[in-house]
Enzyme design. Structure first.
Site, short mmCIF file in Angstrom:
data_model
loop_
_atom_site.label_atom_id
_atom_site.label_comp_id
_atom_site.label_asym_id
_atom_site.label_seq_id
_atom_site.Cartn_x
_atom_site.Cartn_y
_atom_site.Cartn_z
N ARG A 48 7.45 -15.04 21.85
CA ARG A 48 6.41 -14.45 21.52
C ARG A 48 5.89 -14.49 19.70
O ARG A 48 7.25 -13.81 19.43
CB ARG A 48 5.26 -13.61 22.12
CG ARG A 48 4.30 -13.70 22.94
CD ARG A 48 3.40 -13.53 23.78
NE ARG A 48 2.88 -13.82 22.71
CZ ARG A 48 1.98 -13.62 22.48
NH1 ARG A 48 1.01 -11.90 23.27
NH2 ARG A 48 0.81 -13.32 21.60
N ARG A 67 11.44 -10.59 23.67
CA ARG A 67 11.12 -9.86 24.08
C ARG A 67 11.91 -9.95 25.47
O ARG A 67 11.83 -10.98 26.80
CB ARG A 67 9.55 -9.26 25.06
CG ARG A 67 8.54 -10.16 23.74
CD ARG A 67 7.07 -9.98 24.70
NE ARG A 67 6.47 -9.68 22.40
CZ ARG A 67 5.29 -9.31 23.05
NH1 ARG A 67 4.34 -10.30 23.93
NH2 ARG A 67 4.64 -9.87 21.47
N ASP A 73 4.20 -6.65 24.93
CA ASP A 73 3.61 -6.27 23.79
C ASP A 73 5.05 -5.12 23.69
O ASP A 73 5.67 -5.07 22.97
CB ASP A 73 2.72 -5.96 23.18
CG ASP A 73 1.37 -6.33 23.15
OD1 ASP A 73 1.97 -8.02 22.95
OD2 ASP A 73 0.52 -6.44 22.78
N TYR A 339 -0.67 -17.70 18.74
CA TYR A 339 -0.69 -16.96 17.60
C TYR A 339 -0.15 -18.16 16.53
O TYR A 339 0.93 -19.47 17.41
CB TYR A 339 0.59 -15.94 17.32
CG TYR A 339 0.09 -14.85 17.86
CD1 TYR A 339 -1.21 -14.93 18.64
CD2 TYR A 339 0.36 -13.40 17.83
CE1 TYR A 339 -2.00 -13.61 18.69
CE2 TYR A 339 0.23 -12.81 17.87
CZ TYR A 339 -1.14 -12.23 18.52
OH TYR A 339 -1.45 -10.57 18.66
N GLU A 361 2.01 -21.11 19.81
CA GLU A 361 2.54 -20.15 20.74
C GLU A 361 1.70 -21.58 21.46
O GLU A 361 0.42 -22.13 21.56
CB GLU A 361 2.59 -19.07 21.13
CG GLU A 361 2.88 -18.39 20.82
CD GLU A 361 2.04 -16.74 20.65
OE1 GLU A 361 2.74 -15.94 20.32
OE2 GLU A 361 0.79 -16.58 21.04
#
Length: 382
Positions: A48, A67, A73, A339, A361
């Site tokens: 991301r 990630r 997040d 994004y 994305e």
């Protein structure tokens, strides 16, 4: 006015009109590649927050959060990078240039900024931004002095900036080309969800030291927010032709509209005066990080152009520094998209003037399925 001068003025007007017609913007996707796919395999669960920049030597660098354990997040992450030396035609394998280990509240990207004078590439990110199971947030910088091939050990800028939570970008920082403060590095981002707002950090010595610059704070500040509170968030700065800095801002709580905020700094990022704040109703937005880029006196903007959902990645352009936008727009991807960030190579090459690069994305069911890079020919659809 004598006849010769009158005819000369008419000729110049017609020539300018012909040149504008010849260079009329009609974008076409020249090439598109998936750089990263989030399939949960190996060491990475989800990719991301994509960033993109050209180096001063002409290499194209793409970055993203890798990630480790989930799509959330909060969690441990790598910073993943790919490098292209042929204008995005081919790419290096993925390398992990930062590893935050097993931090519960891991790193958050981030802004990349290139110093044209030293040829340094700097990537600024945060650690412990959400202060979840940790007490102190840090603003970090990792630097490459060899065109992205190797990266120095991370430096903690919090000694200079303080420990307030600061999430740069996501996108790119700028080096000012024009006065005031030509040569200054400017990186803008946002604070924590409660103590939110747009904040800029500045360096006048090529990134060796940094200090806090202008801010546009949320209302109420450092207090829980409600729907339609004033809450500026993720942002992208762009230097305009008059030397001012225009910052395109995520409108986190949909204050005033489901659209973008725009604020200008007239003093090189020292202040972000509320008198220079406006809302761009043309740039409908579902609350997301968006891209902005100035190229050849044209301002470009990318986001999922929808007031409610992250779908319909769209490229818009303005011939009036963002005061108005052309009626025509280009749909990059109709489906889920999130994004985005843009870059272009600043050079005297006629070929380089034709292209911009958009990283975003992209997915079929969710926007976080892949990170895709589109090379866009600005005049290819004519």
């Amino acid at each position: 006015m004598d006849l010769f001068l009158y005819l000369r003025l008419i000729w110049m007007f017609l020539l300018a009109s012909a040149l504008r017609s010849e260079m009329q913007i009609k974008p076409l996707i020249y090439d598109e590649q998936l750089l990263w796919v989030s399939n949960g395999a190996g060491e990475v669960n989800t990719y991301r927050i994509p960033l993109l920049t050209f180096t001063s030597r002409g290499s194209l660098l793409a970055f993203t959060e890798a990630r480790k354990d989930s799509s959330g997040d909060i969690g441990a992450k790598f910073i993943a990078m790919k490098r292209s030396i042929d204008r995005g035609a081919t790419w290096s394998p993925t390398s992990f240039i930062v590893d935050d280990g097993i931090l519960v509240d891991g790193l958050n990207l981030g802004s990349v900024v290139v110093d044209e004078q030293t040829q340094s590439v700097m990537l600024i990110y945060s650690l412990c931004f959400h202060q979840y199971q940790c007490s102190t947030s840090s603003t970090m910088l990792v630097e490459s002095l060899d065109d992205g091939l190797t990266w120095n050990a991370p430096r903690n800028l919090s000694v200079q900036l303080g420990v307030k939570s600061f999430a740069p970008g996501p996108g790119f920082g700028i080096q000012k080309r024009l006065s005031p403060a030509a040569g200054r590095l400017v990186v803008c981002g946002h604070g924590t969800i409660e103590g939110d707002g747009v904040f800029c950090i500045l360096s006048d010595d090529h990134g060796r030291t940094w200090r806090n610059g202008g801010s546009l704070k949320s209302i109420p500040y450092n207090q829980p927010k409600q729907s339609q509170d004033f809450n500026p968030d993720e942002c992208q700065p762009v230097e305009m032709q008059d030397g001012s800095i225009m910052i395109n801002v995520r409108n986190q709580n949909n204050y005033h509209c489901h659209c973008r905020m725009v604020v200008r700094s007239l003093d090189g990022g020292e202040t972000l005066p509320v008198e220079e704040l406006r809302f761009d109703h043309t740039l409908v937005d579902p609350v997301v990080a968006a891209g902005a880029l100035q190229k050849e006196e044209v301002l470009y903007f990318s986001n999922p152009a929808n007031s409610q959902k992250r779908v319909n990645m769209t490229l818009r352009w303005s011939l009036t520094n963002g005061t108005t936008w052309e009626n025509e727009a280009m749909q990059i991807w109709a489906g889920p998209s999130g994004y985005s960030s843009m870059t272009s190579l600043v050079s005297n090459s006629v070929e380089d003037k034709k292209y911009i690069y958009l990283i975003y994305e992209k997915g079929h069911k969710e926007s976080i399925e892949t990170i895709s890079l589109a090379k866009i020919h600005l005049y290819g659809g004519r």
